[in-house]
Design an enzyme around this catalytic site. Structure first.
Site, PDB file in Angstrom:
ATOM      1  N   GLU A 102      64.384  83.037   6.792  1.00 44.15           N
ATOM      2  CA  GLU A 102      65.448  82.458   7.617  1.00 44.15           C
ATOM      3  C   GLU A 102      66.526  83.450   8.048  1.00 44.15           C
ATOM      4  O   GLU A 102      67.683  83.367   7.597  1.00 44.15           O
ATOM      5  CB  GLU A 102      66.084  81.285   6.872  1.00 44.15           C
ATOM      6  CG  GLU A 102      65.090  80.209   6.502  1.00 44.15           C
ATOM      7  CD  GLU A 102      65.738  78.962   5.892  1.00 44.15           C
ATOM      8  OE1 GLU A 102      66.908  79.031   5.485  1.00 44.15           O
ATOM      9  OE2 GLU A 102      65.065  77.930   5.847  1.00 44.15           O
ATOM     10  N   GLU A 151      58.283  75.724   4.358  1.00 42.80           N
ATOM     11  CA  GLU A 151      59.224  74.880   3.603  1.00 42.80           C
ATOM     12  C   GLU A 151      59.417  73.556   4.296  1.00 42.80           C
ATOM     13  O   GLU A 151      59.525  73.496   5.523  1.00 42.80           O
ATOM     14  CB  GLU A 151      60.630  75.519   3.514  1.00 42.80           C
ATOM     15  CG  GLU A 151      60.799  76.554   2.463  1.00 42.80           C
ATOM     16  CD  GLU A 151      62.211  77.116   2.432  1.00 42.80           C
ATOM     17  OE1 GLU A 151      63.186  76.359   2.661  1.00 42.80           O
ATOM     18  OE2 GLU A 151      62.329  78.317   2.181  1.00 42.80           O
TER      19      GLU A 151
HETATM   20  C1  GCO Z   1      67.042  77.544   2.874  1.00 45.43           C
HETATM   21  C2  GCO Z   1      66.088  78.173   1.945  1.00 45.43           C
HETATM   22  C3  GCO Z   1      65.837  77.461   0.666  1.00 45.43           C
HETATM   23  C4  GCO Z   1      66.633  76.205   0.415  1.00 45.43           C
HETATM   24  C5  GCO Z   1      65.984  75.018   1.036  1.00 45.43           C
HETATM   25  C6  GCO Z   1      66.727  73.724   0.809  1.00 45.43           C
HETATM   26  O1  GCO Z   1      66.647  76.931   3.834  1.00 45.43           O
HETATM   27  O2  GCO Z   1      68.230  77.631   2.646  1.00 45.43           O
HETATM   28  O3  GCO Z   1      64.965  78.723   2.465  1.00 45.43           O
HETATM   29  O4  GCO Z   1      66.142  78.479  -0.223  1.00 45.43           O
HETATM   30  O5  GCO Z   1      66.797  75.997  -0.923  1.00 45.43           O
HETATM   31  O6  GCO Z   1      65.865  75.198   2.393  1.00 45.43           O
HETATM   32  O7  GCO Z   1      67.942  73.722   1.463  1.00 45.43           O
END
Ligand code: GCO
Length: 442
Positions: free
Chosen positions: A191, A360
Protein backbone atom coordinates in the site's frame (compact mmCIF):
# COMPACT_ATOMS: atom_id res chain seq x y z
CA UNK A 1 -31.87 37.95 -22.59
CA UNK A 2 -33.53 38.26 -19.26
CA UNK A 3 -31.64 37.20 -16.14
CA UNK A 4 -34.00 34.28 -15.52
CA UNK A 5 -33.18 32.90 -18.97
CA UNK A 6 -29.47 32.77 -18.06
CA UNK A 7 -30.40 31.12 -14.78
CA UNK A 8 -32.56 28.57 -16.58
CA UNK A 9 -29.79 27.75 -19.08
CA UNK A 10 -27.29 27.37 -16.22
CA UNK A 11 -29.70 25.11 -14.34
CA UNK A 12 -30.33 22.93 -17.39
CA UNK A 13 -26.58 22.74 -18.09
CA UNK A 14 -25.87 21.74 -14.48
CA UNK A 15 -28.60 19.09 -14.52
CA UNK A 16 -27.38 17.62 -17.80
CA UNK A 17 -23.79 17.48 -16.53
CA UNK A 18 -24.70 15.82 -13.25
CA UNK A 19 -26.99 13.37 -15.04
CA UNK A 20 -24.17 12.39 -17.40
CA UNK A 21 -21.83 11.87 -14.43
CA UNK A 22 -24.42 9.76 -12.60
CA UNK A 23 -24.96 7.58 -15.65
CA UNK A 24 -21.28 7.25 -16.53
CA UNK A 25 -20.17 6.49 -12.96
CA UNK A 26 -22.96 4.52 -11.30
CA UNK A 27 -22.60 3.68 -7.63
CA UNK A 28 -23.41 0.00 -7.84
CA UNK A 29 -25.59 -1.45 -5.05
CA UNK A 30 -27.11 -4.91 -4.81
CA UNK A 31 -30.10 -5.96 -2.84
CA UNK A 32 -28.22 -8.49 -0.72
CA UNK A 33 -31.41 -9.99 0.70
CA UNK A 34 -32.22 -11.29 -2.77
CA UNK A 35 -28.82 -12.86 -3.36
CA UNK A 36 -27.87 -16.37 -2.33
CA UNK A 37 -24.30 -15.63 -1.23
CA UNK A 38 -23.87 -19.32 -0.35
CA UNK A 39 -23.79 -20.14 -4.05
CA UNK A 40 -20.09 -19.99 -4.79
CA UNK A 41 -18.29 -21.37 -7.76
CA UNK A 42 -14.49 -21.24 -7.65
CA UNK A 43 -12.08 -22.98 -9.99
CA UNK A 44 -10.16 -25.85 -8.36
CA UNK A 45 -6.83 -24.03 -8.80
CA UNK A 46 -8.07 -20.92 -6.96
CA UNK A 47 -5.61 -20.04 -4.17
CA UNK A 48 -7.13 -19.63 -0.71
CA UNK A 49 -5.06 -17.90 1.90
CA UNK A 50 -4.70 -15.71 4.94
CA UNK A 51 -2.49 -12.68 5.47
CA UNK A 52 -0.52 -10.99 8.26
CA UNK A 53 2.34 -8.49 8.54
CA UNK A 54 5.48 -8.65 10.69
CA UNK A 55 5.02 -5.61 12.89
CA UNK A 56 1.40 -6.46 13.56
CA UNK A 57 2.06 -9.96 14.95
CA UNK A 58 5.72 -10.67 15.70
CA UNK A 59 6.25 -8.57 18.82
CA UNK A 60 9.47 -7.05 20.13
CA UNK A 61 10.27 -5.11 16.97
CA UNK A 62 12.51 -2.07 17.09
CA UNK A 63 11.69 -0.04 14.01
CA UNK A 64 10.15 3.20 12.75
CA UNK A 65 6.80 2.11 14.14
CA UNK A 66 7.93 1.17 17.67
CA UNK A 67 9.74 4.52 17.75
CA UNK A 68 6.61 6.38 16.60
CA UNK A 69 4.39 4.56 19.11
CA UNK A 70 6.59 5.69 22.01
CA UNK A 71 7.12 9.20 20.69
CA UNK A 72 3.42 9.89 20.14
CA UNK A 73 2.07 8.15 23.23
CA UNK A 74 0.04 5.76 21.07
CA UNK A 75 -0.71 2.23 22.16
CA UNK A 76 2.52 0.23 22.05
CA UNK A 77 2.70 -2.81 19.82
CA UNK A 78 4.81 -4.52 22.54
CA UNK A 79 4.90 -8.28 22.18
CA UNK A 80 1.89 -8.18 19.82
CA UNK A 81 0.88 -11.82 19.17
CA UNK A 82 4.36 -13.02 20.16
CA UNK A 83 4.47 -14.66 16.77
CA UNK A 84 8.28 -14.43 16.61
CA UNK A 85 8.26 -17.15 19.28
CA UNK A 86 4.97 -18.84 18.48
CA UNK A 87 5.31 -19.16 14.72
CA UNK A 88 5.18 -22.95 14.64
CA UNK A 89 1.95 -23.21 16.58
CA UNK A 90 0.57 -20.31 14.52
CA UNK A 91 1.23 -22.35 11.41
CA UNK A 92 -1.01 -25.02 12.98
CA UNK A 93 -3.76 -22.39 12.93
CA UNK A 94 -3.26 -21.82 9.21
CA UNK A 95 -3.25 -25.53 8.56
CA UNK A 96 -6.48 -26.00 10.54
CA UNK A 97 -8.18 -23.47 8.26
CA UNK A 98 -7.31 -25.69 5.33
CA UNK A 99 -5.88 -22.84 3.28
CA UNK A 100 -2.87 -23.51 1.06
CA UNK A 101 -1.44 -19.97 0.96
CA UNK A 102 -0.04 -17.54 3.49
CA UNK A 103 1.01 -13.94 2.91
CA UNK A 104 3.30 -12.49 5.55
CA UNK A 105 6.04 -9.89 5.69
CA UNK A 106 9.72 -9.91 6.52
CA UNK A 107 10.75 -7.39 9.14
CA UNK A 108 13.63 -5.46 7.57
CA UNK A 109 14.68 -4.11 11.00
CA UNK A 110 15.38 -7.67 12.15
CA UNK A 111 17.40 -8.54 9.04
CA UNK A 112 19.45 -5.34 9.06
CA UNK A 113 19.23 -3.78 12.54
CA UNK A 114 22.10 -1.41 11.68
CA UNK A 115 23.24 -0.20 8.32
CA UNK A 116 26.40 -2.30 8.50
CA UNK A 117 24.94 -5.40 10.17
CA UNK A 118 23.07 -8.35 8.72
CA UNK A 119 21.44 -10.49 11.39
CA UNK A 120 21.97 -14.01 10.07
CA UNK A 121 19.95 -15.54 12.92
CA UNK A 122 16.88 -13.61 11.82
CA UNK A 123 17.49 -14.64 8.19
CA UNK A 124 17.79 -18.24 9.36
CA UNK A 125 14.52 -18.02 11.28
CA UNK A 126 12.59 -16.69 8.28
CA UNK A 127 14.19 -19.41 6.19
CA UNK A 128 13.09 -22.06 8.70
CA UNK A 129 9.58 -20.58 8.61
CA UNK A 130 9.48 -20.99 4.85
CA UNK A 131 10.62 -24.62 5.13
CA UNK A 132 7.98 -25.29 7.74
CA UNK A 133 5.20 -23.76 5.64
CA UNK A 134 6.23 -25.72 2.58
CA UNK A 135 6.46 -28.97 4.55
CA UNK A 136 2.82 -28.36 5.55
CA UNK A 137 1.75 -27.76 1.96
CA UNK A 138 1.29 -24.01 2.49
CA UNK A 139 2.69 -21.76 -0.23
CA UNK A 140 4.20 -18.51 1.08
CA UNK A 141 3.77 -15.07 -0.41
CA UNK A 142 6.46 -12.82 1.05
CA UNK A 143 5.98 -9.06 1.47
CA UNK A 144 9.23 -7.11 1.65
CA UNK A 145 7.92 -3.84 3.10
CA UNK A 146 4.70 -3.68 5.08
CA UNK A 147 4.88 -0.17 6.59
CA UNK A 148 7.84 -0.89 8.91
CA UNK A 149 11.57 -0.41 8.44
CA UNK A 150 14.74 0.06 10.52
CA UNK A 151 15.28 3.22 12.54
CA UNK A 152 18.61 3.92 10.81
CA UNK A 153 16.77 4.02 7.48
CA UNK A 154 14.13 6.35 8.90
CA UNK A 155 16.86 8.62 10.27
CA UNK A 156 18.39 8.90 6.83
CA UNK A 157 15.03 10.22 5.61
CA UNK A 158 13.51 6.86 4.59
CA UNK A 159 11.64 6.86 1.32
CA UNK A 160 11.41 10.61 1.32
CA UNK A 161 14.88 10.63 -0.20
CA UNK A 162 15.31 9.11 -3.59
CA UNK A 163 18.97 8.36 -2.87
CA UNK A 164 17.91 5.98 -0.05
CA UNK A 165 16.14 3.55 -2.36
CA UNK A 166 19.30 1.49 -2.90
CA UNK A 167 19.41 0.59 0.83
CA UNK A 168 16.03 -1.02 0.55
CA UNK A 169 16.92 -2.80 -2.66
CA UNK A 170 20.06 -4.28 -1.04
CA UNK A 171 17.94 -5.72 1.76
CA UNK A 172 15.46 -7.09 -0.82
CA UNK A 173 18.29 -8.74 -2.75
CA UNK A 174 19.71 -10.20 0.45
CA UNK A 175 16.50 -11.89 1.59
CA UNK A 176 15.37 -12.80 -1.93
CA UNK A 177 18.79 -14.41 -2.46
CA UNK A 178 18.17 -16.71 0.51
CA UNK A 179 14.47 -17.48 0.10
CA UNK A 180 13.70 -17.37 -3.60
CA UNK A 181 14.83 -20.95 -4.19
CA UNK A 182 11.64 -21.87 -2.29
CA UNK A 183 9.43 -18.77 -2.55
CA UNK A 184 7.84 -17.93 -5.89
CA UNK A 185 5.33 -15.25 -4.86
CA UNK A 186 6.69 -11.87 -3.77
CA UNK A 187 5.04 -8.61 -2.85
CA UNK A 188 7.53 -5.74 -2.86
CA UNK A 189 5.65 -3.00 -1.01
CA UNK A 190 2.35 -2.88 0.79
CA UNK A 191 0.00 0.00 0.00
CA UNK A 192 2.26 2.83 -1.19
CA UNK A 193 -0.69 5.25 -0.99
CA UNK A 194 -1.60 4.36 2.62
CA UNK A 195 2.06 4.46 3.68
CA UNK A 196 2.63 7.92 2.19
CA UNK A 197 -0.72 9.57 2.90
CA UNK A 198 -1.00 8.34 6.51
CA UNK A 199 2.65 9.05 7.30
CA UNK A 200 3.31 12.28 5.42
CA UNK A 201 -0.08 13.97 5.22
CA UNK A 202 -2.40 12.72 7.96
CA UNK A 203 0.32 12.28 10.65
CA UNK A 204 -1.21 8.96 11.71
CA UNK A 205 1.73 6.76 10.71
CA UNK A 206 5.45 7.44 11.14
CA UNK A 207 7.10 9.79 10.61
CA UNK A 208 3.95 11.83 11.39
CA UNK A 209 4.48 14.64 8.92
CA UNK A 210 1.84 16.85 7.36
CA UNK A 211 2.95 17.93 3.93
CA UNK A 212 1.28 17.33 0.56
CA UNK A 213 4.57 17.90 -1.24
CA UNK A 214 6.32 15.24 0.85
CA UNK A 215 3.40 12.84 0.47
CA UNK A 216 3.69 12.99 -3.31
CA UNK A 217 7.48 12.67 -3.13
CA UNK A 218 7.25 9.56 -0.93
CA UNK A 219 4.55 7.96 -3.07
CA UNK A 220 6.69 8.47 -6.14
CA UNK A 221 9.81 7.12 -4.42
CA UNK A 222 8.05 4.04 -3.05
CA UNK A 223 6.77 3.14 -6.51
CA UNK A 224 10.26 3.72 -7.89
CA UNK A 225 11.65 1.52 -5.08
CA UNK A 226 9.18 -1.20 -6.10
CA UNK A 227 10.20 -0.94 -9.75
CA UNK A 228 13.92 -0.99 -8.94
CA UNK A 229 13.51 -4.03 -6.70
CA UNK A 230 11.30 -5.74 -9.29
CA UNK A 231 13.99 -5.58 -11.96
CA UNK A 232 16.83 -6.45 -9.56
CA UNK A 233 14.99 -9.50 -8.20
CA UNK A 234 13.92 -10.74 -11.62
CA UNK A 235 17.62 -10.91 -12.47
CA UNK A 236 18.07 -13.36 -9.59
CA UNK A 237 15.03 -15.47 -10.42
CA UNK A 238 13.27 -14.69 -13.66
CA UNK A 239 10.21 -16.88 -13.05
CA UNK A 240 9.41 -15.42 -9.62
CA UNK A 241 5.99 -13.76 -9.48
CA UNK A 242 6.55 -10.23 -8.23
CA UNK A 243 3.99 -7.50 -7.69
CA UNK A 244 2.88 -5.01 -5.10
CA UNK A 245 -0.23 -4.71 -2.94
CA UNK A 246 -2.37 -1.64 -3.52
CA UNK A 247 -5.19 -0.52 -1.33
CA UNK A 248 -8.04 0.40 -3.64
CA UNK A 249 -10.64 2.58 -2.01
CA UNK A 250 -13.60 3.43 -4.18
CA UNK A 251 -14.57 7.11 -3.98
CA UNK A 252 -18.18 8.14 -4.52
CA UNK A 253 -19.72 11.59 -4.18
CA UNK A 254 -21.68 11.89 -0.94
CA UNK A 255 -24.48 13.74 -2.75
CA UNK A 256 -24.69 12.68 -6.36
CA UNK A 257 -26.42 15.92 -7.37
CA UNK A 258 -23.56 18.02 -6.04
CA UNK A 259 -20.91 18.92 -8.63
CA UNK A 260 -18.44 19.94 -5.91
CA UNK A 261 -18.71 16.43 -4.44
CA UNK A 262 -18.02 14.97 -7.88
CA UNK A 263 -14.95 17.15 -8.35
CA UNK A 264 -13.60 16.16 -4.90
CA UNK A 265 -14.27 12.52 -5.75
CA UNK A 266 -12.24 12.73 -8.96
CA UNK A 267 -9.34 14.48 -7.21
CA UNK A 268 -9.20 11.96 -4.36
CA UNK A 269 -9.56 9.03 -6.72
CA UNK A 270 -6.68 10.31 -8.75
CA UNK A 271 -4.39 10.83 -5.74
CA UNK A 272 -5.27 7.53 -4.06
CA UNK A 273 -5.80 5.18 -7.02
CA UNK A 274 -5.14 6.83 -10.36
CA UNK A 275 -1.61 8.08 -9.69
CA UNK A 276 -0.24 4.63 -8.85
CA UNK A 277 -2.11 2.89 -11.63
CA UNK A 278 -0.74 5.49 -14.04
CA UNK A 279 2.80 5.00 -12.72
CA UNK A 280 2.58 1.24 -13.27
CA UNK A 281 0.87 1.52 -16.64
CA UNK A 282 2.61 4.46 -18.22
CA UNK A 283 5.66 5.06 -16.03
CA UNK A 284 4.42 8.51 -15.02
CA UNK A 285 2.95 9.82 -11.77
CA UNK A 286 1.74 13.37 -11.11
CA UNK A 287 3.35 14.40 -14.39
CA UNK A 288 6.75 13.02 -13.42
CA UNK A 289 8.55 10.04 -14.88
CA UNK A 290 9.08 7.04 -12.60
CA UNK A 291 12.07 5.09 -13.91
CA UNK A 292 11.30 1.47 -14.83
CA UNK A 293 7.81 1.51 -13.31
CA UNK A 294 6.11 0.61 -16.56
CA UNK A 295 5.93 -3.19 -16.92
CA UNK A 296 7.11 -3.87 -13.39
CA UNK A 297 4.33 -6.24 -12.36
CA UNK A 298 3.69 -9.95 -12.76
CA UNK A 299 0.43 -9.53 -10.90
CA UNK A 300 -1.42 -6.75 -9.10
CA UNK A 301 -2.15 -7.24 -5.42
CA UNK A 302 -5.49 -5.78 -4.38
CA UNK A 303 -6.25 -4.88 -0.76
CA UNK A 304 -9.92 -4.01 -0.67
CA UNK A 305 -11.95 -2.76 2.31
CA UNK A 306 -14.52 -0.07 1.49
CA UNK A 307 -15.77 2.92 -0.45
CA UNK A 308 -15.58 6.50 0.80
CA UNK A 309 -18.48 8.91 0.35
CA UNK A 310 -16.83 12.17 -0.47
CA UNK A 311 -17.51 15.84 0.11
CA UNK A 312 -14.95 18.63 0.49
CA UNK A 313 -15.38 18.30 4.27
CA UNK A 314 -13.95 14.81 4.75
CA UNK A 315 -12.57 14.34 8.28
CA UNK A 316 -8.77 14.56 8.52
CA UNK A 317 -8.67 11.68 10.97
CA UNK A 318 -9.74 8.06 10.89
CA UNK A 319 -11.06 8.21 14.43
CA UNK A 320 -14.59 9.22 13.43
CA UNK A 321 -17.22 7.32 11.48
CA UNK A 322 -17.23 8.12 7.79
CA UNK A 323 -20.59 8.66 6.06
CA UNK A 324 -22.46 5.60 4.80
CA UNK A 325 -25.61 4.98 2.76
CA UNK A 326 -28.63 4.28 4.95
CA UNK A 327 -28.86 0.61 3.95
CA UNK A 328 -25.15 -0.07 4.42
CA UNK A 329 -23.67 -1.86 7.43
CA UNK A 330 -21.11 0.16 9.41
CA UNK A 331 -17.97 -1.77 10.37
CA UNK A 332 -16.04 -1.18 13.59
CA UNK A 333 -13.38 0.74 11.68
CA UNK A 334 -16.00 3.39 10.99
CA UNK A 335 -16.36 2.77 7.28
CA UNK A 336 -19.20 0.94 5.52
CA UNK A 337 -19.24 -2.63 4.28
CA UNK A 338 -19.46 -2.36 0.50
CA UNK A 339 -18.72 -5.65 -1.29
CA UNK A 340 -19.86 -4.18 -4.61
CA UNK A 341 -16.71 -2.06 -4.51
CA UNK A 342 -14.55 -5.15 -4.85
CA UNK A 343 -15.87 -5.53 -8.38
CA UNK A 344 -15.32 -1.85 -9.10
CA UNK A 345 -11.75 -2.16 -7.78
CA UNK A 346 -11.00 -5.04 -10.11
CA UNK A 347 -12.40 -2.97 -13.00
CA UNK A 348 -10.19 -0.04 -11.99
CA UNK A 349 -7.10 -2.24 -12.15
CA UNK A 350 -8.04 -3.80 -15.50
CA UNK A 351 -5.91 -1.42 -17.60
CA UNK A 352 -2.80 -2.89 -15.95
CA UNK A 353 -3.51 -6.06 -17.83
CA UNK A 354 -2.03 -8.45 -15.26
CA UNK A 355 -3.67 -11.11 -13.07
CA UNK A 356 -5.18 -9.96 -9.78
CA UNK A 357 -4.28 -11.47 -6.44
CA UNK A 358 -6.60 -10.32 -3.66
CA UNK A 359 -3.86 -9.80 -1.12
CA UNK A 360 -6.16 -8.46 1.64
CA UNK A 361 -9.83 -8.26 2.49
CA UNK A 362 -11.46 -8.48 5.89
CA UNK A 363 -13.34 -6.58 8.55
CA UNK A 364 -12.85 -5.17 12.04
CA UNK A 365 -15.47 -6.97 14.08
CA UNK A 366 -14.81 -7.85 17.70
CA UNK A 367 -17.90 -10.00 18.34
CA UNK A 368 -17.84 -11.75 14.95
CA UNK A 369 -21.34 -10.62 14.10
CA UNK A 370 -20.35 -8.99 10.78
CA UNK A 371 -17.48 -11.14 9.55
CA UNK A 372 -19.64 -14.05 8.29
CA UNK A 373 -21.78 -11.65 6.20
CA UNK A 374 -18.70 -9.77 5.07
CA UNK A 375 -16.95 -12.96 4.03
CA UNK A 376 -19.94 -14.35 2.15
CA UNK A 377 -20.67 -11.14 0.26
CA UNK A 378 -17.08 -10.57 -0.82
CA UNK A 379 -16.50 -14.19 -1.81
CA UNK A 380 -19.76 -14.24 -3.76
CA UNK A 381 -18.59 -11.10 -5.56
CA UNK A 382 -15.30 -12.76 -6.49
CA UNK A 383 -17.03 -15.93 -7.60
CA UNK A 384 -19.32 -13.90 -9.89
CA UNK A 385 -16.39 -11.94 -11.32
CA UNK A 386 -14.44 -15.11 -12.08
CA UNK A 387 -17.50 -16.58 -13.80
CA UNK A 388 -17.63 -13.54 -16.04
CA UNK A 389 -13.98 -13.85 -16.96
CA UNK A 390 -12.00 -11.79 -14.43
CA UNK A 391 -8.43 -13.00 -13.99
CA UNK A 392 -8.40 -13.35 -10.19
CA UNK A 393 -6.08 -16.02 -8.84
CA UNK A 394 -6.28 -15.81 -5.08
CA UNK A 395 -7.93 -14.51 -1.94
CA UNK A 396 -5.92 -13.83 1.22
CA UNK A 397 -8.20 -13.05 4.12
CA UNK A 398 -7.04 -10.26 6.43
CA UNK A 399 -6.26 -11.56 8.93
CA UNK A 400 -5.25 -14.93 10.30
CA UNK A 401 -5.62 -13.62 13.87
CA UNK A 402 -6.32 -10.39 15.73
CA UNK A 403 -3.27 -8.15 15.73
CA UNK A 404 -1.82 -4.68 16.17
CA UNK A 405 -3.90 -2.42 13.92
CA UNK A 406 -1.40 0.43 13.49
CA UNK A 407 -2.79 3.81 14.59
CA UNK A 408 -5.82 2.01 16.07
CA UNK A 409 -3.69 -0.23 18.30
CA UNK A 410 -5.35 -3.39 19.61
CA UNK A 411 -8.88 -1.99 19.65
CA UNK A 412 -9.80 -3.33 16.23
CA UNK A 413 -10.00 -7.07 15.72
CA UNK A 414 -9.60 -8.43 12.20
CA UNK A 415 -8.82 -12.08 12.99
CA UNK A 416 -10.37 -15.34 11.92
CA UNK A 417 -8.87 -16.35 15.26
CA UNK A 418 -9.54 -14.32 18.39
CA UNK A 419 -6.39 -13.50 20.36
CA UNK A 420 -6.49 -13.08 24.13
CA UNK A 421 -3.58 -10.66 24.58
CA UNK A 422 -3.25 -11.55 28.30
CA UNK A 423 -2.72 -15.25 27.75
CA UNK A 424 -1.82 -15.25 24.03
CA UNK A 425 -4.49 -17.88 23.53
CA UNK A 426 -5.91 -18.11 20.02
CA UNK A 427 -9.51 -19.24 19.48
CA UNK A 428 -11.16 -19.93 16.16
CA UNK A 429 -14.13 -17.66 15.55
CA UNK A 430 -17.32 -18.93 13.87
CA UNK A 431 -16.32 -16.92 10.81
CA UNK A 432 -13.01 -18.83 10.81
CA UNK A 433 -14.97 -22.08 10.79
CA UNK A 434 -17.13 -20.70 7.99
CA UNK A 435 -14.03 -19.81 5.96
CA UNK A 436 -12.63 -23.31 6.56
CA UNK A 437 -15.86 -24.84 5.24
CA UNK A 438 -15.89 -22.62 2.16
CA UNK A 439 -12.23 -23.31 1.40
CA UNK A 440 -12.69 -27.05 1.73
CA UNK A 441 -15.95 -26.92 -0.22
CA UNK A 442 -17.95 -28.53 2.61
C1 GCO B 1 -3.55 -1.77 5.78
C2 GCO B 1 -2.68 -2.95 5.92
C3 GCO B 1 -3.04 -3.92 6.99
C4 GCO B 1 -4.20 -3.56 7.88
C5 GCO B 1 -5.49 -3.98 7.28
C6 GCO B 1 -6.70 -3.65 8.13
O1 GCO B 1 -4.38 -1.72 4.91
O2 GCO B 1 -3.43 -0.86 6.58
O3 GCO B 1 -2.27 -3.57 4.78
O4 GCO B 1 -1.83 -3.95 7.67
O5 GCO B 1 -4.06 -4.12 9.11
O6 GCO B 1 -5.67 -3.37 6.06
O7 GCO B 1 -6.89 -2.29 8.22
Amino acid sequence: MLWWMYALIALIGYTVLVTILCLKYPERHYNWDDIDTGKLDFPSEFAWGVATASHQIEGGNVNNWSQFESATGKELSGIACDHWNKWKSDFDLIEKLGVGHYRFSIEWSRIQPNESEWNEDAVAQYSAMIDELISRGIEPMVTLHHFSHPIWFEEKGGFLKNENIHHWVSYCEKIFGVLSDRVTNWCTVNEPEVFSIMGYHMKLFPPGMGSIRKTIQVMKNVVEAHATAYHALKKIRADAKIGLAKNVTIFDPLHRWNLIHWITTFILNHIWNGAIISALKRGRMFGRKIPNAKDSLDYMGLNYYTHALVSPFLPQTIEVDLPKRSHEIMTEFGYPMYAEGLKRSVELLKPLNVPIEITENGVADSDDSLRPIHLKRHLWMISEMIKSGADIHSYYHWSLMDNFEWAEGYSLRFGLYHVDYETQERTLRSSGELYRKIVSNE
